[in-house]
Design an enzyme around this catalytic site. Structure first.
Site, PDB file in Angstrom:
ATOM      1  N   TYR A 131      -6.079 -13.762  -1.198  1.00 48.74           N
ATOM      2  CA  TYR A 131      -5.213 -13.245  -0.123  1.00 48.74           C
ATOM      3  C   TYR A 131      -5.553 -13.858   1.221  1.00 48.74           C
ATOM      4  O   TYR A 131      -6.646 -13.668   1.756  1.00 48.74           O
ATOM      5  CB  TYR A 131      -5.385 -11.721  -0.078  1.00 48.74           C
ATOM      6  N   ASP A 173       6.051  -9.413   9.189  1.00 51.92           N
ATOM      7  CA  ASP A 173       6.389  -9.527   7.771  1.00 51.92           C
ATOM      8  C   ASP A 173       7.345  -8.410   7.352  1.00 51.92           C
ATOM      9  O   ASP A 173       8.381  -8.667   6.738  1.00 51.92           O
ATOM     10  CB  ASP A 173       5.074  -9.474   6.965  1.00 51.92           C
ATOM     11  N   CYS A 197       0.835  -1.183   0.000  1.00 48.44           N
ATOM     12  CA  CYS A 197       0.000   0.000   0.000  1.00 48.44           C
ATOM     13  C   CYS A 197       0.874   1.238   0.000  1.00 48.44           C
ATOM     14  O   CYS A 197       2.087   1.161   0.232  1.00 48.44           O
ATOM     15  CB  CYS A 197      -0.941  -0.017   1.192  1.00 48.44           C
ATOM     16  N   HIS A 238      -1.081 -12.195   6.333  1.00 45.36           N
ATOM     17  CA  HIS A 238      -1.275 -11.317   7.490  1.00 45.36           C
ATOM     18  C   HIS A 238      -2.567 -11.737   8.213  1.00 45.36           C
ATOM     19  O   HIS A 238      -3.188 -12.724   7.863  1.00 45.36           O
ATOM     20  CB  HIS A 238      -1.329  -9.846   7.064  1.00 45.36           C
TER      21      HIS A 238
END
Ligand SMILES: Cc1cc2nc3c(=O)[nH]c(=O)nc-3n(C[C@H](O)[C@H](O)[C@H](O)COP(=O)(O)O)c2cc1C
Ligand code: SF4
Length: 680
Positions: free
Chosen positions: A171, A267, A31, A174
């Protein structure tokens, strides 16, 4: 230069389902604070990555439905057909350079705030969002909800294909997606065929992949981003148990595996907490389980490490978010053999702060990041000089170095005068502190570039005075003399000096410690700055064997580092080192043997023994030189000086990123609009 044959393997094409990536460089989703709100800026930024040689350029998280609205954060958006044109701007920009465009379809489930859409959040089972204190809960999904969600996802895949994407992500990375929430036994308490056993919890993920393939699989690759380990032991998905089992169950189903660790702070670990390649231990099993291409991440900036990842069978493609932000041209530089021109990521996560502050991404190493469209800045293409100015830059910290580099690249004659023998200013000094050594890359990249420029002269050990500047003969003078830390305690919590800080007691500033001054314990570090330095200095003092207490008026240690994803890790480290932590406390007095603390909510006072205090509150610009020069305009004119400009910390103290940006900006824009005309 020519490419080193050792790196040839990085430029071998690879098939991903029905599409082919031209090389092994894969910009994974990240992002950027532009997303749906600034689509032209977003497209321009991704286009520069494609131009820089990345075979695959991905979006960030893209919301697929109004019930996945993660406002106020600015991600991508594909709620309905009306969002297609904005995303097509990106695919056009990426395709122009022969790269594949990937889109990360996301339903955020219970992580969605829905503050804008006013939808009710959904989850496998009823739950409060664990990442927020918002007084709203997600409702548990019915079977009909699951069917709807699957349809939204399929529709989004079809829309993504219409927008021109070549790779469509499912996805489950996370803790931020519904597909992942279904996998997590702590969040999925269902008793139907979507809950219970891991097979059941994986059912939805399998369906999403199958349905995406059915919808678009003939033309588009379907990738799975999956976090194989949540780094929370048996309470979460772990690489040696459920993480591996999920990969085994779905092994050949996606066209590509993009594997990482979760949650986001794990991450995108900063260099303070993890070295390059830190995810290898978790993801290395994946290639043994699937024949499909595997992408992984780990702040890869070294081509040797990248080659090693592929040769040793850890990864097929080198995934990168931050290295592609710091240097969008990283693949091209390896391809052309210009390895030492790579602007290596320093692992500071200033890029992440854009997301948290809902503003366009910025980067410490790459000041053009986020300015590709609005300002037309390019990381490699720089307008040539527009006149015959010559420059004297005073101060070789991050701002002065960047300014000299860019002016030099533009073809100007530049003299860079530095008072000390050492170049790099605060970057050099701070990079000696625990965990910050990678920050020296800010200096090293620039020095390396400057050393290649015949038109830039570096003058070390040259403390110049105002009269020397007037006599120097430069037409433009740039002052980049940095800042120094206050000793009186004035900062956010105190607008007047703290009692005792001005007496002859042992009150030290960060500059004193960086100069090597010795501090006697017990020592109190007073952090009213709230970024990294207070805790880093406490760590250094503790490593030196002292009893250390860290006092902050904030409600947590290094409070601003929430924005760099480090806060939790910092407080944990400080605590593990045995440093006493006092939060929500101000210092009201230091008498040489102890400090008196006051609670910021009540007036309750606590005495803490201290022979020394290190005060990290705020800084003052080193602006004496600039002020003295500006007091004599007649002399400046007589000396033929057209402008005297202060940049970076000596103008207004801020981050290293801001200092680099200021240097870059001045070098690009001092002759604006002439620069613009030159560009046209
Ligand atoms: C600024 C920034 C934004 C990110 N946004 C996303 C995102 O939208 N979706 C996602 O799956 N991962 C996101 N990530 C995580 C990265 O994709 C990547 O997995 C992680 O940063 C580790 O890779 P790196 O070391 O190459 O940066 C983001 C990372 C950064 C630094
Ligand atoms: S801001 Fe820091 S961590 Fe992010 S890409 Fe730039 S140098 Fe790397």
């Amino acid at each position: 230069m020519t490419r080193d044959p050792r790196f040839d393997i990085l430029f071998e094409p690879i098939k991903i389902g029905p599409v082919v990536a031209k090389n092994r460089f894969y910009q994974v989703p990240h992002c950027n604070g532009m997303g749906y709100a600034r689509p032209r800026a977003h497209a321009a930024m991704r286009g520069v990555k494609a131009e820089g040689g990345w075979a695959v350029v991905s979006t960030e998280e893209v919301e697929i439905h109004p019930s996945s609205d993660i406002s106020p954060y600015i991600e991508g958006r594909l709620w309905d057909d009306r969002d297609i044109p904005a995303l097509a701007l990106m695919t056009d920009a990426v395709h122009k350079y022969g790269a594949l465009a990937a889109i990360e379809l996301v339903h955020a489930g219970m992580s969605a705030s829905n503050l804008y859409s006013r939808e009710v959040s959904i989850a496998p089972s009823p739950i409060a969002n664990p990442a927020s204190y918002a007084p709203a809960q997600a409702r548990g999904m019915s079977k009909a909800d699951i069917r709807s969600y699957r349809r939204w996802h399929r529709d989004a895949a079809l829309r993504a294909r219409r927008a021109g994407f070549n790779i469509i992500y499912v996805y489950a990375g996370h803790g931020l997606s519904l597909a992942m929430h279904f996998l997590q036994s702590r969040h999925n308490r269902r008793t139907d065929e979507y809950g219970g056993s891991l097979t059941n919890r994986t059912r939805l993920l399998r369906e999403l992949i199958e349905e995406a393939k059915d919808a678009v699989g003939a033309d588009c690759a379907v990738a799975l981003r999956f976090a194989v380990d949540e780094l929370r032991g048996p309470d979460g998905i772990a690489a040696e148990s459920e993480g591996r089992e999920v990969v085994e169950m779905l092994a050949e189903l996606p066209d590509l595996w993009d594997v990482n660790v979760s949650d986001w702070p794990n991450d995108s670990k900063t260099s303070r907490f993890a070295p390059e390649g830190y995810q290898e231990d978790f993801v290395r099993f994946v290639k043994a389980v699937t024949t499909k291409p595997v992408v992984g991440v780990g702040r890869f900036t070294s081509p040797d490490t990248m080659v090693s990842q592929i040769r040793r069978g850890v990864l097929d493609m080198i995934g990168a978010a931050r290295p592609s932000i710091a240097d969008p041209f990283l693949p091209k530089k390896i391809e052309s053999g210009d390895i030492d021109d790579i602007r290596e990521c320093i692992g500071c996560n200033v890029c992440v702060t854009g997301d948290y502050t809902m503003t366009p991404i910025r980067c410490t190493q790459n000041p053009t990041m986020g300015e590709e469209w609005r300002k037309g800045w390019h990381p490699e293409a720089i307008p040539p000089r527009s006149g015959s100015d010559s420059f004297l830059i005073v101060g070789a910290g991050p701002s002065g170095l960047e300014c000299a580099r860019l002016l030099g690249r533009r073809g100007y004659t530049v003299h860079l005068a530095e008072a000390s023998e050492e170049l790099g200013g605060r970057v050099t000094r701070e990079s000696r502190l625990p965990g910050l050594s990678a920050w020296a890359r800010v200096r090293d990249y620039r020095l390396n570039q400057l050393n290649k420029l015949q038109n830039v002269e570096m003058l070390r050990g040259s403390r110049v005075t105002g009269s020397e500047i007037l006599e120097f003969g430069a037409t433009r003078v740039i002052i980049a003399t940095g800042a120094h830390w206050r000793r009186d305690g004035i900062g956010r919590a105190n607008s007047r000096p703290i009692r005792g800080f001005d007496a002859a007691h042992s009150v030290f500033t960060p500059d004193d410690l960086l100069d090597g001054m010795l501090v006697a314990g017990p020592v109190v570090v007073f952090d009213d700055d709230h970024y990294y330095l207070g805790a880093v200095l406490a760590e250094k003092l503790r490593q030196g064997g002292l009893d250390v207490a860290l006092v902050t008026p904030a409600d947590r240690v290094s409070a601003w580092t929430v924005n760099t994803l480090e806060q939790h890790a910092i407080q944990r480290r400080v605590s593990a080192l045995g440093i006493e932590i006092y939060v929500s406390r101000n210092i009201v007095e230091f008498d040489g043997s102890g400090v008196l603390l006051e609670c910021t909510y009540s007036e309750r006072q606590t005495a803490v023994p201290a022979r020394s205090v290190v005060t990290v509150t705020s800084r003052l610009p080193n602006d004496e030189l600039a002020r003295s020069l500006n007091e004599s305009p007649a002399a400046i004119g007589a000396a033929g000086i057209v402008s005297i400009t202060s940049i970076g910390d000596c103008f207004a103290p801020s981050t290293i990123a801001a200092a680099v940006y200021a240097g870059h900006r001045h070098a690009r824009e001092f002759d604006w609009p002439a620069t613009d005309e030159a560009r046209a």
